[in-house]
Design an enzyme around this catalytic site. Sequence first.
Site, PDB file in Angstrom:
ATOM      1  N   LYS A 177       0.864  -1.184   0.000  1.00 21.73           N
ATOM      2  CA  LYS A 177       0.000   0.000   0.000  1.00 21.73           C
ATOM      3  C   LYS A 177       0.900   1.234   0.000  1.00 21.73           C
ATOM      4  O   LYS A 177       1.477   1.598   1.009  1.00 21.73           O
ATOM      5  CB  LYS A 177      -0.921   0.044   1.228  1.00 21.73           C
ATOM      6  N   GLU A 252      10.545   0.858   9.683  1.00 17.60           N
ATOM      7  CA  GLU A 252      11.542   1.881   9.310  1.00 17.60           C
ATOM      8  C   GLU A 252      10.859   3.224   9.551  1.00 17.60           C
ATOM      9  O   GLU A 252       9.944   3.591   8.817  1.00 17.60           O
ATOM     10  CB  GLU A 252      11.911   1.766   7.827  1.00 17.60           C
ATOM     11  N   CYS A 286      14.426  10.662   5.490  1.00 13.85           N
ATOM     12  CA  CYS A 286      14.525  10.253   6.891  1.00 13.85           C
ATOM     13  C   CYS A 286      15.968  10.301   7.405  1.00 13.85           C
ATOM     14  O   CYS A 286      16.198  10.361   8.608  1.00 13.85           O
ATOM     15  CB  CYS A 286      13.947   8.867   7.065  1.00 13.85           C
ATOM     16  N   GLU A 385      10.874  15.764  14.199  1.00  7.20           N
ATOM     17  CA  GLU A 385      11.129  15.744  12.761  1.00  7.20           C
ATOM     18  C   GLU A 385      10.421  16.919  12.098  1.00  7.20           C
ATOM     19  O   GLU A 385       9.215  17.077  12.265  1.00  7.20           O
ATOM     20  CB  GLU A 385      10.548  14.445  12.184  1.00  7.20           C
TER      21      GLU A 385
HETATM   22  P1  NAD Z   1       3.045   8.345   7.582  1.00  8.24           P
HETATM   23  O1  NAD Z   1       3.412   7.560   8.780  1.00  8.24           O
HETATM   24  O2  NAD Z   1       2.066   9.439   7.712  1.00  8.24           O
HETATM   25  O3  NAD Z   1       2.460   7.381   6.455  1.00  8.24           O
HETATM   26  C1  NAD Z   1       3.189   6.263   6.007  1.00  8.24           C
HETATM   27  C2  NAD Z   1       2.228   5.259   5.430  1.00  8.24           C
HETATM   28  O4  NAD Z   1       1.404   4.774   6.484  1.00  8.24           O
HETATM   29  C3  NAD Z   1       1.290   5.812   4.349  1.00  8.24           C
HETATM   30  O5  NAD Z   1       1.162   4.852   3.323  1.00  8.24           O
HETATM   31  C4  NAD Z   1      -0.028   5.950   5.103  1.00  8.24           C
HETATM   32  O6  NAD Z   1      -1.152   5.840   4.267  1.00  8.24           O
HETATM   33  C5  NAD Z   1       0.054   4.769   6.055  1.00  8.24           C
HETATM   34  N1  NAD Z   1      -0.802   4.846   7.242  1.00  8.24           N
HETATM   35  C6  NAD Z   1      -1.251   5.950   7.876  1.00  8.24           C
HETATM   36  N2  NAD Z   1      -2.045   5.583   8.919  1.00  8.24           N
HETATM   37  C7  NAD Z   1      -2.088   4.226   8.945  1.00  8.24           C
HETATM   38  C8  NAD Z   1      -2.733   3.267   9.776  1.00  8.24           C
HETATM   39  N3  NAD Z   1      -3.483   3.627  10.799  1.00  8.24           N
HETATM   40  N4  NAD Z   1      -2.539   1.963   9.504  1.00  8.24           N
HETATM   41  C9  NAD Z   1      -1.767   1.573   8.470  1.00  8.24           C
HETATM   42  N5  NAD Z   1      -1.137   2.448   7.634  1.00  8.24           N
HETATM   43  C10 NAD Z   1      -1.298   3.756   7.871  1.00  8.24           C
HETATM   44  O7  NAD Z   1       4.426   8.828   6.972  1.00  8.24           O
HETATM   45  P2  NAD Z   1       4.638   9.753   5.723  1.00  8.24           P
HETATM   46  O8  NAD Z   1       4.221  11.122   6.149  1.00  8.24           O
HETATM   47  O9  NAD Z   1       4.031   9.138   4.508  1.00  8.24           O
HETATM   48  O10 NAD Z   1       6.228   9.671   5.522  1.00  8.24           O
HETATM   49  C11 NAD Z   1       7.113  10.436   6.219  1.00  8.24           C
HETATM   50  C12 NAD Z   1       7.696   9.646   7.386  1.00  8.24           C
HETATM   51  O11 NAD Z   1       8.312   8.467   6.915  1.00  8.24           O
HETATM   52  C13 NAD Z   1       8.768  10.414   8.100  1.00  8.24           C
HETATM   53  O12 NAD Z   1       8.612  10.238   9.487  1.00  8.24           O
HETATM   54  C14 NAD Z   1      10.052   9.737   7.630  1.00  8.24           C
HETATM   55  O13 NAD Z   1      11.132   9.883   8.496  1.00  8.24           O
HETATM   56  C15 NAD Z   1       9.608   8.339   7.495  1.00  8.24           C
HETATM   57  N6  NAD Z   1      10.489   7.593   6.598  1.00  8.24           N
HETATM   58  C16 NAD Z   1      11.354   6.691   7.138  1.00  8.24           C
HETATM   59  C17 NAD Z   1      12.229   5.984   6.329  1.00  8.24           C
HETATM   60  C18 NAD Z   1      13.186   4.981   6.909  1.00  8.24           C
HETATM   61  O14 NAD Z   1      13.767   4.216   6.162  1.00  8.24           O
HETATM   62  N7  NAD Z   1      13.371   4.937   8.216  1.00  8.24           N
HETATM   63  C19 NAD Z   1      12.202   6.174   4.953  1.00  8.24           C
HETATM   64  C20 NAD Z   1      11.315   7.099   4.425  1.00  8.24           C
HETATM   65  C21 NAD Z   1      10.452   7.801   5.266  1.00  8.24           C
END
Ligand code: NAD
Length: 511
Positions: A177, A252, A286, A385
Amino acid sequence: MRMLAAMHQYIGGQRRDAASGKTFDVLDPSTNEVVETVTLAGPDDVDAAVGAAATAFREWSRATPAERSTVLLDAAKLLDGRAEELARLESRQAGKPIRLAREFDVPGTVDNTAFFGTAARRLDGMASAEYSGDHTSSIRREPIGVVGSIAPWNYPLQMAAWKVLPAIAAGDTIVLKPAEITPLTSILFAEAFTEAGAPAGVVNVVTGTGPVAGQHLVGHPDVSMVSFTGSTGVGRRVMAVAAETGKRVHLELGGKAPFVVFDDADLEAAVHGAVAASLINTGQDCTAATRAIVHRSLHDDFVDGVAELMASVRMGPTGDEDTDLGPLSSRGHQAKVSGMVDRARDYAKVVTGGRPPGGELSRGCYYEPTVVSDVPLDSELWCDEVFGPVLAVVAFDDDDEAIRLANDTAFGLAASAWTRDTYRAGRATREIAAGCVWVNDHIPIISEMPHGGYRHSGFGKDMSAYSFDEYTNVKHVMHDTTAVAHKPWHRTIFTLPGEPASPRRPREATG
Ligand code: NAD
């Protein structure tokens, strides 16, 4: 301008409408115009995708390593052949300057696909041996089943690759997803594997929201493992939902990377490194450098140098080859970044940037490259962040303080140390608690090396052969070599008439 008909989720090797018939619009954050209208997946679509993946698992988990490898290597070639189409689509949906999409996102994805094409043939275990003396022990690495993966919006294509590749190389099947605002390239990515010969259903993509499609996928009883990349808050929620069905979880999460400049550092290199590492992907990375920790003797020159170089960075249309910095991902995210910097004016010094640009760019979600100095260590700008093009800077006086400041965070994803002193570099790489520590650089990643965090940045590894530890079960197989009915260790449990109850040899120990 609509670019292509990549508007359907991808289930069982086919583009499909949502069961509900609902759709949503994907916007280009550089203009806020619609790029594409996409099917809005709900629980029924997730069920169908998990069903397709479960069916495909029976065949794919039995494919030989060579067969899986061939599919992955052929998919890498197909993706490479579509590099320009993928780069343009990634640029539009995620607001990336086309140079970044062409030179980083797409080649990184192709290389990762080729790497796992090779790694699929090297799922090694320990050598077989007679550890007990009376049995031959061997290790089998077996696929887990259907993996449910959830990806963020910052690197849609690369995150799809990091999730999909180790899973299918190991013989798992997957339902991905993508983030709801950036689903388009994941669909094209998934199709490449079917086209390269993977059975239908090995890679499925459901295009829905997190709280509905994402949460349903995480809780699905036929999903064996959840792999999540995203924010720490949502990661905790995912872990809690996965716990209800006892699933393996790989997380992650966020980062707040320190960028430590010691007093013997090459200042010019550190300044260039800080600008590149804090502005990459408009700071929506990230591992981006977010907390510069600079020796007091270099602090002012560092801040001036970074501010001067940032002022030369060109914001502009993402399709323009000269554009260095694209927009933030959405209006909502732009408001979040603006709010954090605006509040910082009350307690710190905004040296440069600090607002969205005006004029033509105000149609999009742009934000100026920003440096903030004199940042208090308990402020939100230092602790939380921002995920934007914002570098916070503090000064330190000695090495102990530098290491303490680097570790003064709940996160632990990445860090860098800038020094010419090999002992200082050694100490920093040993003592900074993060999944990756660079010396005299910050950002580069490679397919052969793992990526993953400590502490609130999550656990488990993406990329490299280490990722197979997440996506496989390790089975111990123990063959008796004695061919006797009353085995030596049985005597611990019961003795036969006439058998002495003498002390046993250590190697006969049970358990
Ligand atoms: P987010 O947590 O808002 O969303 C990530 C994903 O989770 C999306 O696909 C979203 O639809 C889904 N999601 C949201 N609520 C959910 C739920 N209740 N159940 C299941 N899935 C759900 O993150 P974002 O804003 O899309 O991305 C930015 C974040 O990702 C930042 O915190 C960044 O640091 C992190 N990130 C980490 C890495 C890593 O490798 N550690 C890599 C890229 C991004």
